[in-house]
Design a protein around this motif. Structure first.
Motif, PDB file in Angstrom:
ATOM      1  N   TYR A 329      -6.738  -6.270   8.291  1.00  0.00           N
ATOM      2  CA  TYR A 329      -5.976  -6.111   9.531  1.00  0.00           C
ATOM      3  C   TYR A 329      -6.305  -7.200  10.542  1.00  0.00           C
ATOM      4  O   TYR A 329      -5.684  -7.276  11.600  1.00  0.00           O
ATOM      5  N   ASP A 330      -7.275  -8.031  10.234  1.00  0.00           N
ATOM      6  CA  ASP A 330      -7.711  -9.053  11.177  1.00  0.00           C
ATOM      7  C   ASP A 330      -6.679 -10.174  11.221  1.00  0.00           C
ATOM      8  O   ASP A 330      -6.241 -10.671  10.193  1.00  0.00           O
ATOM      9  N   GLY A 331      -6.289 -10.586  12.394  1.00  0.00           N
ATOM     10  CA  GLY A 331      -5.320 -11.666  12.537  1.00  0.00           C
ATOM     11  C   GLY A 331      -4.850 -11.785  13.966  1.00  0.00           C
ATOM     12  O   GLY A 331      -3.760 -11.329  14.300  1.00  0.00           O
ATOM     13  N   PRO A 332      -5.629 -12.397  14.825  1.00  0.00           N
ATOM     14  CA  PRO A 332      -5.264 -12.484  16.245  1.00  0.00           C
ATOM     15  C   PRO A 332      -3.975 -13.254  16.492  1.00  0.00           C
ATOM     16  O   PRO A 332      -3.328 -13.058  17.518  1.00  0.00           O
ATOM     17  N   SER A 333      -3.592 -14.122  15.567  1.00  0.00           N
ATOM     18  CA  SER A 333      -2.362 -14.901  15.746  1.00  0.00           C
ATOM     19  C   SER A 333      -1.158 -14.258  15.070  1.00  0.00           C
ATOM     20  O   SER A 333      -0.040 -14.781  15.162  1.00  0.00           O
ATOM     21  N   SER A 334      -1.358 -13.129  14.379  1.00  0.00           N
ATOM     22  CA  SER A 334      -0.283 -12.472  13.629  1.00  0.00           C
ATOM     23  C   SER A 334       0.849 -12.027  14.553  1.00  0.00           C
ATOM     24  O   SER A 334       0.624 -11.655  15.708  1.00  0.00           O
ATOM     25  N   ILE A 335       2.057 -12.040  14.027  1.00  0.00           N
ATOM     26  CA  ILE A 335       3.209 -11.525  14.785  1.00  0.00           C
ATOM     27  C   ILE A 335       3.186 -10.007  14.845  1.00  0.00           C
ATOM     28  O   ILE A 335       4.034  -9.395  15.505  1.00  0.00           O
ATOM     29  N   GLY A 336       2.217  -9.372  14.159  1.00  0.00           N
ATOM     30  CA  GLY A 336       2.142  -7.914  14.148  1.00  0.00           C
ATOM     31  C   GLY A 336       3.000  -7.324  13.052  1.00  0.00           C
ATOM     32  O   GLY A 336       3.402  -8.002  12.116  1.00  0.00           O
ATOM     33  N   LYS A 337       3.264  -6.056  13.171  1.00  0.00           N
ATOM     34  CA  LYS A 337       4.056  -5.376  12.145  1.00  0.00           C
ATOM     35  C   LYS A 337       5.549  -5.596  12.362  1.00  0.00           C
ATOM     36  O   LYS A 337       6.026  -5.666  13.499  1.00  0.00           O
ATOM     37  N   VAL A 338       6.291  -5.696  11.269  1.00  0.00           N
ATOM     38  CA  VAL A 338       7.747  -5.652  11.330  1.00  0.00           C
ATOM     39  C   VAL A 338       8.271  -4.412  10.606  1.00  0.00           C
ATOM     40  O   VAL A 338       9.460  -4.101  10.664  1.00  0.00           O
ATOM     41  N   ARG A 339       7.360  -3.729   9.920  1.00  0.00           N
ATOM     42  CA  ARG A 339       7.709  -2.493   9.208  1.00  0.00           C
ATOM     43  C   ARG A 339       6.412  -1.708   9.001  1.00  0.00           C
ATOM     44  O   ARG A 339       5.325  -2.268   9.064  1.00  0.00           O
ATOM     45  N   GLN A 340       6.550  -0.425   8.723  1.00  0.00           N
ATOM     46  CA  GLN A 340       5.359   0.397   8.550  1.00  0.00           C
ATOM     47  C   GLN A 340       4.548  -0.020   7.327  1.00  0.00           C
ATOM     48  O   GLN A 340       5.105  -0.405   6.298  1.00  0.00           O
ATOM     49  N   PHE A 341       3.237   0.069   7.447  1.00  0.00           N
ATOM     50  CA  PHE A 341       2.295  -0.089   6.344  1.00  0.00           C
ATOM     51  C   PHE A 341       2.526  -1.410   5.607  1.00  0.00           C
ATOM     52  O   PHE A 341       2.625  -2.458   6.210  1.00  0.00           O
ATOM     53  N   GLN A 342       2.645  -1.343   4.276  1.00  0.00           N
ATOM     54  CA  GLN A 342       2.825  -2.552   3.477  1.00  0.00           C
ATOM     55  C   GLN A 342       4.289  -2.814   3.136  1.00  0.00           C
ATOM     56  O   GLN A 342       4.587  -3.669   2.312  1.00  0.00           O
ATOM     57  N   GLY A 343       5.220  -2.074   3.738  1.00  0.00           N
ATOM     58  CA  GLY A 343       6.628  -2.241   3.407  1.00  0.00           C
ATOM     59  C   GLY A 343       7.034  -1.324   2.268  1.00  0.00           C
ATOM     60  O   GLY A 343       6.380  -0.320   1.975  1.00  0.00           O
ATOM     61  N   SER A 344       8.124  -1.671   1.586  1.00  0.00           N
ATOM     62  CA  SER A 344       8.657  -0.850   0.498  1.00  0.00           C
ATOM     63  C   SER A 344       8.008  -1.252  -0.822  1.00  0.00           C
ATOM     64  O   SER A 344       8.475  -2.155  -1.527  1.00  0.00           O
ATOM     65  N   LEU A 345       6.927  -0.546  -1.169  1.00  0.00           N
ATOM     66  CA  LEU A 345       6.159  -0.943  -2.353  1.00  0.00           C
ATOM     67  C   LEU A 345       6.867  -0.610  -3.657  1.00  0.00           C
ATOM     68  O   LEU A 345       6.540  -1.187  -4.702  1.00  0.00           O
ATOM     69  N   ALA A 346       7.834   0.305  -3.625  1.00  0.00           N
ATOM     70  CA  ALA A 346       8.594   0.584  -4.847  1.00  0.00           C
ATOM     71  C   ALA A 346       9.352  -0.665  -5.285  1.00  0.00           C
ATOM     72  O   ALA A 346       9.414  -0.983  -6.483  1.00  0.00           O
ATOM     73  N   ALA A 347       9.910  -1.400  -4.323  1.00  0.00           N
ATOM     74  CA  ALA A 347      10.613  -2.641  -4.649  1.00  0.00           C
ATOM     75  C   ALA A 347       9.634  -3.690  -5.173  1.00  0.00           C
ATOM     76  O   ALA A 347       9.950  -4.446  -6.098  1.00  0.00           O
ATOM     77  N   VAL A 348       8.438  -3.733  -4.607  1.00  0.00           N
ATOM     78  CA  VAL A 348       7.424  -4.683  -5.071  1.00  0.00           C
ATOM     79  C   VAL A 348       7.015  -4.379  -6.509  1.00  0.00           C
ATOM     80  O   VAL A 348       6.926  -5.279  -7.352  1.00  0.00           O
ATOM     81  N   LEU A 349       6.794  -3.100  -6.805  1.00  0.00           N
ATOM     82  CA  LEU A 349       6.365  -2.722  -8.147  1.00  0.00           C
ATOM     83  C   LEU A 349       7.452  -3.021  -9.179  1.00  0.00           C
ATOM     84  O   LEU A 349       7.162  -3.534 -10.269  1.00  0.00           O
ATOM     85  N   ARG A 350       8.707  -2.721  -8.843  1.00  0.00           N
ATOM     86  CA  ARG A 350       9.797  -3.032  -9.778  1.00  0.00           C
ATOM     87  C   ARG A 350       9.894  -4.535 -10.012  1.00  0.00           C
ATOM     88  O   ARG A 350      10.040  -4.994 -11.152  1.00  0.00           O
ATOM     89  N   ALA A 351       9.842  -5.303  -8.933  1.00  0.00           N
ATOM     90  CA  ALA A 351       9.970  -6.753  -9.055  1.00  0.00           C
ATOM     91  C   ALA A 351       8.809  -7.349  -9.847  1.00  0.00           C
ATOM     92  O   ALA A 351       8.994  -8.239 -10.680  1.00  0.00           O
ATOM     93  N   TYR A 352       7.599  -6.854  -9.584  1.00  0.00           N
ATOM     94  CA  TYR A 352       6.422  -7.306 -10.333  1.00  0.00           C
ATOM     95  C   TYR A 352       6.608  -7.038 -11.827  1.00  0.00           C
ATOM     96  O   TYR A 352       6.357  -7.913 -12.670  1.00  0.00           O
ATOM     97  N   SER A 353       7.082  -5.845 -12.155  1.00  0.00           N
ATOM     98  CA  SER A 353       7.278  -5.484 -13.558  1.00  0.00           C
ATOM     99  C   SER A 353       8.341  -6.366 -14.200  1.00  0.00           C
ATOM    100  O   SER A 353       8.201  -6.798 -15.355  1.00  0.00           O
ATOM    101  N   TRP A 354       9.412  -6.626 -13.460  1.00  0.00           N
ATOM    102  CA  TRP A 354      10.515  -7.441 -13.980  1.00  0.00           C
ATOM    103  C   TRP A 354      10.050  -8.864 -14.262  1.00  0.00           C
ATOM    104  O   TRP A 354      10.315  -9.409 -15.346  1.00  0.00           O
ATOM    105  N   VAL A 355       9.334  -9.456 -13.318  1.00  0.00           N
ATOM    106  CA  VAL A 355       8.868 -10.827 -13.495  1.00  0.00           C
ATOM    107  C   VAL A 355       7.856 -10.914 -14.633  1.00  0.00           C
ATOM    108  O   VAL A 355       7.909 -11.833 -15.466  1.00  0.00           O
ATOM    109  N   MET A 356       6.939  -9.951 -14.709  1.00  0.00           N
ATOM    110  CA  MET A 356       5.928  -9.977 -15.759  1.00  0.00           C
ATOM    111  C   MET A 356       6.546  -9.827 -17.143  1.00  0.00           C
ATOM    112  O   MET A 356       6.028 -10.378 -18.123  1.00  0.00           O
ATOM    113  N   SER A 357       7.650  -9.090 -17.234  1.00  0.00           N
ATOM    114  CA  SER A 357       8.300  -8.908 -18.537  1.00  0.00           C
ATOM    115  C   SER A 357       9.041 -10.159 -18.989  1.00  0.00           C
ATOM    116  O   SER A 357       9.250 -10.377 -20.186  1.00  0.00           O
TER     117      SER A 357
END
Length: 517
Positions: A329-357
């Motif tokens: 969470y450290d980042g004094p220059s960060s723009i902060g959050k644009v969405r809750q938590f880490q975002g939509s991780l379901a999309a990340v997991l699908r994309a990761y699986s697709w690329v790895m395959s």
């Protein structure tokens, strides 16, 4: 050469009332035991402040399980989607097949029941996937750091505009560099998002080549230029071959380049943001990377930046210390959050699986196949379907993953326009096609995108429907003008809907229109 025949399609036609009209007071899907008064059980009223408590029970429909099941299954039979339909028509959305094994991953309790407030040591698996996929996206983009927090392309552009703003604020140039350059055929949000951050937006118009001239760009670049936001290829499918010269001009003036890579499906393994000269870019994981389309909701934009801009990315970031993954969470220059938590991780997991395959070679095959499919479809449409033209940027005949066609000739010769063709496509089992968003430089527009997911037979079947509709427009236009005929809903009469106010989008609005409470 033989082409696929059209299917005999007719959508289900259930006379299905909305669920509120089927409500029967006292009906229940499940009977819960009454636990009031038992030890350790409270009403929960004390957990909510008075201002958040309902004054009366919500007006929810009351139905038994079988009726609920029938209702939604009937509605599903009136829904056209990628799993039962050829979605070539939804250009710029990159509708492609999402492997079902990836859906199993995101629906697994091991993933679906994760809580965003869990301690890092209990979620090492998903943190590892986030971290590893960042390394993959760094390779795909050529840039140095990635955030998956943005919920879609619009938020990705906004986040890049926020990074740009913070970058010049730190340099003491925020007041001076207040102008953003874009092109009218870049996605409209490439102008809108920087405008929301207070930038003045300058839009360049293209010439006959389909993209602006270098001279036009040089005429507007100045010491006020903060950067250029550009989509390449544009939503018309035209690729700007001198984009690197554009970027060099902006860089020489002290600005940065933000490249919109949302239409990336024809570029896998062929072009990277780094070689285009971009300082920032974004990809839509819910488009080119196979996760089902869902902008601003279940979607996800991969925001990629250069090393100089990494410190401005949204927080938290996922790090690896050689033994464990953790959220930083450290980042004094960060723009902060644009969405809750880490975002939509379901999309990340699908994309990761697709690329790895697919791997490196498989991703390149995606881009090459998308271009091949599009150019095959373009040759057949322009050569065989009467009334379709490609009026835009005729000096640049090459198109990548999609084309913006026009039905203007069809309209002039038959009275049948793009919207009539659009509705008639439903009668052949195809989803309505995407015409165009702003700016409407192509009259009677039509933008299909035959991604790598579609076979030659799929494309041939889709073209056969357009040929049939074109033939009908010239011989029996009334058939097209009164479409759809095989769907559950007929076209609205022009006199019945005079304004948006007459459309009921909620149950309460429907009741008000029909004299209810």
């Amino acid at each position: 050469m033989s082409y696929s025949k059209l299917r005999n399609f007719h959508e289900a036609q259930w006379d299905e009332p909305i669920i509120f009209e089927q409500s029967v007071p006292g009906s229940r899907g499940i009977l819960l035991p009454d636990v009031s008064g038992e030890a350790g059980v409270s009403s929960g009223k004390g957990l909510l402040p008075t201002t958040l408590r309902r004054t009366q029970k919500p007006a929810l429909p009351e139905m038994a399980q079988p009726q609920v099941l029938r209702h939604y299954l009937r509605l599903s039979q009136e829904t056209i989607g990628q799993d039962i339909n050829i979605d070539i028509g939804l250009g710029t959305c990159t509708m492609k097949y999402s492997p079902k094994i990836n859906e199993q991953f995101v629906r697994s309790p091991k993933f679906a029941e994760l809580h965003p407030y869990q301690e890092d040591d209990t979620v090492q698996g998903i943190l590892k996937i986030i971290y590893e996929f960042e390394q993959i996206m760094k390779e795909i983009s050529g840039l140095d750091a990635v955030s998956f927090q943005a919920g879609g392309g619009g938020q990705g552009i906004f986040a890049n505009a926020a990074v740009l703003k913070q970058y010049f604020r730190d340099r003491g140039e925020e007041t001076q560099r207040n102008q953003i350059i874009t092109t009218i055929l870049s996605h409209p949000l490439n102008g809108a998002a920087p405008a929301t951050k207070g930038f003045e937006v300058i839009s360049l118009y293209p010439d006959d080549s389909g993209y602006p001239s270098l001279e036009n760009l040089k005429a507007v670049v100045s010491e006020k230029t903060a950067g250029i936001f550009i989509t390449n290829p544009e939503d018309t499918g035209v690729f700007n071959p001198i984009v690197r010269q554009f970027v060099d001009v902006v860089h020489e003036a002290g600005g940065l380049c933000v490249c919109d890579m949302a239409d990336y499906n024809g570029l896998f393994g062929l072009v990277r943001a780094k070689e285009l000269g971009a300082d920032m870019c974004h990809f839509n994981l819910h488009k080119a990377f196979s996760s089902p389309h869902g902008c601003m909701g279940p979607g996800c934009a991969a925001q990629c930046v250069s090393a100089e801009l990494e410190k401005y990315l949204p927080r938290p970031r996922v790090r690896f210390d050689g033994q464990r993954y953790y959220t930083d969470y450290d980042g004094p220059s960060s723009i902060g959050k644009v969405r809750q938590f880490q975002g939509s991780l379901a999309a990340v997991l699908r994309a990761y699986s697709w690329v790895m395959s697919l791997g490196r070679d498989g991703l390149k095959a995606v881009g090459e196949t998308a271009i091949l499919n599009n150019n095959y479809m373009m040759k057949r449409l322009l050569g065989e379907v009467r009334g379709i033209t490609m009026p835009w940027a005729e000096e640049a005949p090459n198109r990548l993953e999609q084309v913006r066609y026009s039905f203007e000739k069809l309209l002039e010769e038959t009275g049948v326009g793009a919207e009539h063709v659009n509705r008639h496509m439903l009668d052949f089992g195809f989803q309505r096609f995407f015409p165009s968003h702003h700016p409407l430089v192509v009259p009677e527009p039509y933008t299909p995108e035959p991604t790598e997911s579609y076979s030659k037979d799929d494309i041939d079947e889709y073209i056969s429907a357009l040929k049939k509709i074109s033939d009908e427009a010239y011989t029996t236009p009334e058939i097209v003008l009164t479409a759809p005929h095989n769907g559950p809903i007929s076209p609205l009469e022009k006199d019945t809907v005079d304004s948006v106010d007459q459309l009921a989008v909620t149950w309460r609005a429907y009741q008000r229109q029909h004299g209810g409470r």
